[in-house]
Design an enzyme around this catalytic site. Structure first.
Site, PDB file in Angstrom:
ATOM      1  N   CYS A   2       0.634 -30.864  47.589  1.00  0.00           N
ATOM      2  CA  CYS A   2      -0.480 -31.297  47.523  1.00  0.00           C
ATOM      3  C   CYS A   2      -1.596 -30.257  47.120  1.00  0.00           C
ATOM      4  O   CYS A   2      -1.197 -29.007  47.158  1.00  0.00           O
ATOM      5  CB  CYS A   2      -0.893 -31.625  49.034  1.00  0.00           C
ATOM      6  SG  CYS A   2       0.260 -32.618  49.837  1.00  0.00           S
ATOM      7  N   ARG A  27      -1.272 -31.683  41.154  1.00  0.00           N
ATOM      8  CA  ARG A  27      -0.602 -31.311  42.139  1.00  0.00           C
ATOM      9  C   ARG A  27      -0.113 -32.577  43.401  1.00  0.00           C
ATOM     10  O   ARG A  27       0.700 -32.392  43.981  1.00  0.00           O
ATOM     11  CB  ARG A  27      -1.034 -30.291  43.244  1.00  0.00           C
ATOM     12  CG  ARG A  27      -1.575 -28.891  42.473  1.00  0.00           C
ATOM     13  CD  ARG A  27      -2.334 -27.952  43.235  1.00  0.00           C
ATOM     14  NE  ARG A  27      -1.432 -27.427  44.345  1.00  0.00           N
ATOM     15  CZ  ARG A  27      -0.769 -26.360  44.307  1.00  0.00           C
ATOM     16  NH1 ARG A  27      -0.607 -25.640  43.573  1.00  0.00           N
ATOM     17  NH2 ARG A  27       0.181 -26.133  45.417  1.00  0.00           N
ATOM     18  N   TRP A  74       0.301 -35.494  47.912  1.00  0.00           N
ATOM     19  CA  TRP A  74       1.455 -35.916  47.479  1.00  0.00           C
ATOM     20  C   TRP A  74       2.424 -36.384  48.554  1.00  0.00           C
ATOM     21  O   TRP A  74       2.952 -35.216  49.123  1.00  0.00           O
ATOM     22  CB  TRP A  74       2.019 -35.088  46.442  1.00  0.00           C
ATOM     23  CG  TRP A  74       3.248 -35.470  45.626  1.00  0.00           C
ATOM     24  CD1 TRP A  74       3.441 -36.366  44.611  1.00  0.00           C
ATOM     25  CD2 TRP A  74       4.481 -35.072  45.630  1.00  0.00           C
ATOM     26  NE1 TRP A  74       4.741 -36.693  44.115  1.00  0.00           N
ATOM     27  CE2 TRP A  74       5.580 -35.822  44.984  1.00  0.00           C
ATOM     28  CE3 TRP A  74       5.407 -34.138  46.919  1.00  0.00           C
ATOM     29  CZ2 TRP A  74       7.113 -35.523  45.045  1.00  0.00           C
ATOM     30  CZ3 TRP A  74       6.851 -34.034  46.650  1.00  0.00           C
ATOM     31  CH2 TRP A  74       7.500 -34.693  46.044  1.00  0.00           C
ATOM     32  N   ASN A 100      -0.791 -28.356  53.030  1.00  0.00           N
ATOM     33  CA  ASN A 100       0.235 -28.639  51.931  1.00  0.00           C
ATOM     34  C   ASN A 100       1.392 -28.088  52.100  1.00  0.00           C
ATOM     35  O   ASN A 100       1.585 -26.787  52.818  1.00  0.00           O
ATOM     36  CB  ASN A 100      -0.609 -27.751  50.745  1.00  0.00           C
ATOM     37  CG  ASN A 100       0.507 -27.596  49.421  1.00  0.00           C
ATOM     38  OD1 ASN A 100       1.485 -28.648  49.449  1.00  0.00           O
ATOM     39  ND2 ASN A 100       0.694 -26.805  48.874  1.00  0.00           N
ATOM     40  N   GLY A 101       2.673 -28.825  52.208  1.00  0.00           N
ATOM     41  CA  GLY A 101       3.763 -28.289  52.860  1.00  0.00           C
ATOM     42  C   GLY A 101       4.549 -29.233  53.538  1.00  0.00           C
ATOM     43  O   GLY A 101       4.045 -30.474  53.627  1.00  0.00           O
ATOM     44  N   LYS A 485      11.791 -35.518  29.391  1.00  0.00           N
ATOM     45  CA  LYS A 485      10.275 -35.524  29.058  1.00  0.00           C
ATOM     46  C   LYS A 485       9.828 -37.030  29.103  1.00  0.00           C
ATOM     47  O   LYS A 485       9.068 -37.771  29.524  1.00  0.00           O
ATOM     48  CB  LYS A 485       9.977 -34.975  27.689  1.00  0.00           C
ATOM     49  CG  LYS A 485       9.718 -33.509  28.072  1.00  0.00           C
ATOM     50  CD  LYS A 485       8.581 -32.978  28.475  1.00  0.00           C
ATOM     51  CE  LYS A 485       8.707 -32.670  30.035  1.00  0.00           C
ATOM     52  NZ  LYS A 485       9.378 -31.448  30.397  1.00  0.00           N
ATOM     53  N   GLU A 488      10.353 -38.694  32.771  1.00  0.00           N
ATOM     54  CA  GLU A 488       9.311 -38.673  33.701  1.00  0.00           C
ATOM     55  C   GLU A 488       7.849 -39.091  33.292  1.00  0.00           C
ATOM     56  O   GLU A 488       7.181 -39.192  34.059  1.00  0.00           O
ATOM     57  CB  GLU A 488       9.337 -37.005  33.974  1.00  0.00           C
ATOM     58  CG  GLU A 488       8.894 -35.983  32.805  1.00  0.00           C
ATOM     59  CD  GLU A 488       8.761 -34.876  33.243  1.00  0.00           C
ATOM     60  OE1 GLU A 488       9.057 -33.736  32.297  1.00  0.00           O
ATOM     61  OE2 GLU A 488       8.487 -34.371  34.471  1.00  0.00           O
ATOM     62  N   HIS A 504      33.572 -39.392  25.439  1.00  0.00           N
ATOM     63  CA  HIS A 504      34.225 -39.654  26.823  1.00  0.00           C
ATOM     64  C   HIS A 504      33.539 -40.479  27.755  1.00  0.00           C
ATOM     65  O   HIS A 504      33.773 -40.345  29.081  1.00  0.00           O
ATOM     66  CB  HIS A 504      34.440 -38.161  27.408  1.00  0.00           C
ATOM     67  CG  HIS A 504      35.208 -37.065  26.375  1.00  0.00           C
ATOM     68  ND1 HIS A 504      36.486 -37.016  26.360  1.00  0.00           N
ATOM     69  CD2 HIS A 504      34.619 -36.071  25.857  1.00  0.00           C
ATOM     70  CE1 HIS A 504      36.780 -36.165  25.499  1.00  0.00           C
ATOM     71  NE2 HIS A 504      35.827 -35.656  25.008  1.00  0.00           N
ATOM     72  N   LYS A 603       3.004 -31.402  39.979  1.00  0.00           N
ATOM     73  CA  LYS A 603       3.374 -30.188  38.866  1.00  0.00           C
ATOM     74  C   LYS A 603       4.374 -29.308  39.632  1.00  0.00           C
ATOM     75  O   LYS A 603       5.224 -28.943  38.610  1.00  0.00           O
ATOM     76  CB  LYS A 603       2.183 -29.659  38.789  1.00  0.00           C
ATOM     77  CG  LYS A 603       2.128 -28.487  37.851  1.00  0.00           C
ATOM     78  CD  LYS A 603       2.471 -28.910  36.310  1.00  0.00           C
ATOM     79  CE  LYS A 603       2.814 -27.819  35.291  1.00  0.00           C
ATOM     80  NZ  LYS A 603       3.519 -28.224  34.002  1.00  0.00           N
TER      81      LYS A 603
HETATM   82  C1  AGP Z   1       9.079 -30.789  34.055  1.00  0.00           C
HETATM   83  O1  AGP Z   1       8.120 -31.393  33.247  1.00  0.00           O
HETATM   84  C2  AGP Z   1       8.744 -31.080  35.578  1.00  0.00           C
HETATM   85  N1  AGP Z   1       7.305 -31.027  35.812  1.00  0.00           N
HETATM   86  C3  AGP Z   1       9.756 -30.329  36.418  1.00  0.00           C
HETATM   87  O2  AGP Z   1      10.762 -30.829  36.306  1.00  0.00           O
HETATM   88  C4  AGP Z   1       9.583 -28.634  36.744  1.00  0.00           C
HETATM   89  O3  AGP Z   1      10.167 -28.292  35.445  1.00  0.00           O
HETATM   90  C5  AGP Z   1      10.112 -28.436  37.786  1.00  0.00           C
HETATM   91  O4  AGP Z   1       9.634 -29.042  38.976  1.00  0.00           O
HETATM   92  C6  AGP Z   1      10.253 -26.730  37.910  1.00  0.00           C
HETATM   93  O5  AGP Z   1       9.012 -26.572  38.006  1.00  0.00           O
HETATM   94  P1  AGP Z   1       8.398 -24.841  37.950  1.00  0.00           P
HETATM   95  O6  AGP Z   1       9.017 -24.393  36.469  1.00  0.00           O
HETATM   96  O7  AGP Z   1       7.146 -24.682  38.154  1.00  0.00           O
HETATM   97  O8  AGP Z   1       9.415 -24.053  39.043  1.00  0.00           O
END
Ligand code: AGP
Length: 608
Positions: A2, A27, A74, A100-101, A485, A488, A504, A603
């Site tokens: 969050c 976030r 989130w 947040n957490g 990409k 997501e 395979h 993010k």
């Molecule tokens: C990638 O597009 C995603 N946002 C996600 O897989 C991200 O790479 C992953 O959560 C790792 O984040 P970080 O590089 O901030 O540790």
């Protein structure tokens, strides 16, 4: 994960809180709320959905007050709805908390508090914090927060306010980021600097088990054991327009087009052409260890894990040291074999991903020297790793990582060059790599200039609901990244595979309805991957090929081809991923998806 913001000052808090939330929306964006102290009461307003819903709800409402907290969510515990949105209040309605957490022991604490008569109204873990602070309150908010924090297990960034002490907001962190913003007679608390950059560049990064009290006249920082800590005030070098869209329809597209510059930034001042070496300031202290170590472990999640996979190819090729790549979330619970001869690198854009942070801590616990490769300056992984390299990609707002990925690969290439020149690599080979690296930004620009062509290809395939991505060597992880990409941001099912692995199993998926994206520059694996292209063609698969400008064989077999310039085999991933980023972007936009804030994602993931 969050976003939280707190403000204490001389201006009306509401607009500052809402603006801060908007900058933290990447976030988490499934519900939001504010709590403002006004004349002995708390104005508490919450809505389900994005910040725009909260803004619409508050339009025309009077919410006076110069002290307040706010939250964008989130969801982890309790459905994303108005009831479970933060801030949460205590039984008396005079205290509000945003968090947040994840509080792992919330059920035990909740039961104890319910037995004491506390009434809970939400399904969240966070609400227990409000009642715990209430339970400990004897006149000083910071003491009550401190005592409550000491009972919490899990991760948290928390802000608390109370009508009993309207001139005080208390923040405390453990595992989740929390920064203090310092300005003229006004103070801020936030999950990250982007929320407060409009008001100040002076920030303090709190460490785990530290707290801050902001008041109209100043701030105090201490540990949750009430020991005062003197924290450095850092000057943030990002500016506001770096976190604006700059005329692009989405942050993701802006960040894709920033890559020529961000790749240049990742190399700036780090290439020594005369001796064919890389110079990484953040690793100077650890050079003796980098000369002696016997095993490298690269840790990451998601896109950062893909960058680690590419790093393995490049470092083994250029430096001839054994490299292992680990999913951070698996590594931390696998009881890995780590010794003092192992160097562990935590790769993370945000520097806050909890699995990567804890995996790095586990490696450190086992005696490994740890390094960080991060983008966010002052992030927890960057501060705890000891030594490391910033990738200097600037703020990455789009949830789907793009420019951070190409900058991670660039920095891992510099790391390989540094290690290689310490070992068997010659100065001339080092100079050849430097030459090729310096051409990359211009070459990426040439690929970006094909954006319209890639848009047309996206139009031809945006109705498909399955995709296969294939690559060989260091382009196999690029196939994984291309598939990620697309998944997501467009919610289309896609898989990346080593091309030779197709026979395979995955080849069974191929027919005239299966788009197959093949990354096949003229590198050492070219002849082999031409065979895989023929196997797809034989089963009527729809071929989208990423090939070199002078390619004919692969292009002739393809339904669509996107040409990329020539470079060294090990550097093709930086070029080959760009058309895949654009393809995923355009397909997602054509399918009407929210590209910058894809469903169910955040993010960086600061909860397990
Ligand atoms: C990638 O597009 C995603 N946002 C996600 O897989 C991200 O790479 C992953 O959560 C790792 O984040 P970080 O590089 O901030 O540790």
């Amino acid at each position: 994960m969050c976003g939280i913001v707190g403000y204490m000052g001389r201006h009306q808090a509401l607009p500052i809180l809402i603006d801060g939330l908007k900058r933290l929306e990447y976030r988490g964006y499934d519900s939001a709320g504010i709590a403002i102290v006004d004349d002995g009461r708390i104005i508490l307003e919450k809505t389900e959905g994005k910040i725009s819903e909260l803004e619409a709800h508050l339009a025309g409402m009077k919410c006076p007050g110069v002290a307040g907290i706010a939250h964008t969510r989130w969801a982890t515990h309790g459905e994303p709805n108005k009831k479970n949105a933060h801030p949460h209040i205590d039984c008396t309605g005079t205290l509000a908390v945003a968090h947040n957490g994840i509080i792992e022991n919330y059920q035990i604490l909740k039961k104890r508090l319910q037995d004491k008569g506390h009434r809970f109204i939400t399904d969240t873990d966070t609400e227990v914090i409000a009642h715990l602070v209430e339970d400990h309150y004897t006149g000083a908010l910071e003491d009550a927060v401190r005592k409550a924090a000491k009972q919490l297990e899990g991760t948290y960034g928390i802000v608390v306010l109370s009508t009993k002490e309207p001139d005080k907001i208390v923040g405390v962190r453990n595992g989740s980021p929390l920064v203090v913003g310092v300005a003229d007679d006004e103070y801020f608390l936030a999950s990250d600097v982007s929320a407060i950059l409009k008001h100040t560049r002076q920030v303090i990064y709190l460490d785990d088990r530290e707290m801050a009290i902001i008041e109209p006249t100043g701030f105090k920082t201490m540990t949750i054991d009430a020991i005062a800590v003197d924290k450095a005030i850092h000057e943030v070098d990002w500016d506001l327009d770096m976190i604006e869209k700059g005329g692009f329809p989405h942050f993701m597209l802006k960040e894709i087009f920033e890559q020529p510059e961000t790749i240049r930034n990742a190399m700036r001042g780090r290439l020594v052409h005369a001796t064919g070496e890389a110079k990484l300031g953040g690793l100077q202290e650890v050079l003796p260890t980098l000369r002696e170590f016997n095993r490298l472990v690269l840790l990451g999640c998601g896109t950062s894990w893909h960058a680690a996979l590419i790093g393995e190819y490049i470092i083994e090729e250029y430096a001839r040291v054994p490299v292992e790549v680990e999913y951070a979330s698996e590594f931390r619970y696998r009881n890995p074999i780590i010794d003092r001869g192992t160097v562990t690198v935590a790769i993370s854009q945000s520097g806050e991903t909890i699995d990567t942070l804890e995996a790095m801590r586990e490696a450190k616990r086992k005696g490994s020297r740890t390094l960080g490769v991060c983008n966010v300056v002052g992030s927890t992984i960057a501060r705890e790793s000891g030594d490391g390299v910033y990738i200097h990609a600037g703020p990455e707002i789009g949830v789907a990582s793009t420019k951070a990925f190409t900058s991670q690969i660039t920095v891992l290439s510099l790391f390989a060059l540094l290690l290689g020149r310490m070992r068997g690599m010659s100065a001339s080979q080092g100079q050849e790599i430097i030459q090729a690296l310096q051409e990359i930004p211009g070459q990426v620009q040439r690929i970006l200039d094909k954006n319209d062509q890639i848009y047309e290809i996206a139009q031809a395939y945006c109705h498909h609901s399955n995709f296969l991505y294939l690559g060989r060597g260091s382009n196999f992880p690029v196939a994984l990244e291309g598939a990620l990409k697309l998944k997501e941001i467009s919610y289309v099912h896609a898989e990346g595979y080593p091309a030779a692995e197709m026979k395979h199993g995955p080849i069974a998926l191929i027919d005239e309805n299966m788009p197959v994206v093949v990354i096949c520059p003229k590198d050492a694996a070219y002849k082999k991957i031409l065979g895989n292209i023929a196997e797809v063609k034989a089963r009527k698969g729809r071929l989208i090929v990423i090939a070199n400008e002078d390619d004919t064989d692969a292009s002739d077999a393809a339904d669509h081809v996107i040409k990329i310039p020539k470079t060294l085999d090990m550097l093709y991933p930086v070029l080959a991923v760009v058309p895949l980023q654009l393809l995923a972007y355009h397909i997602a936009v054509l399918r009407g998806c929210n590209v910058d804030q894809p469903r169910n994602l955040a993010k960086s993931v600061t909860v397990e």
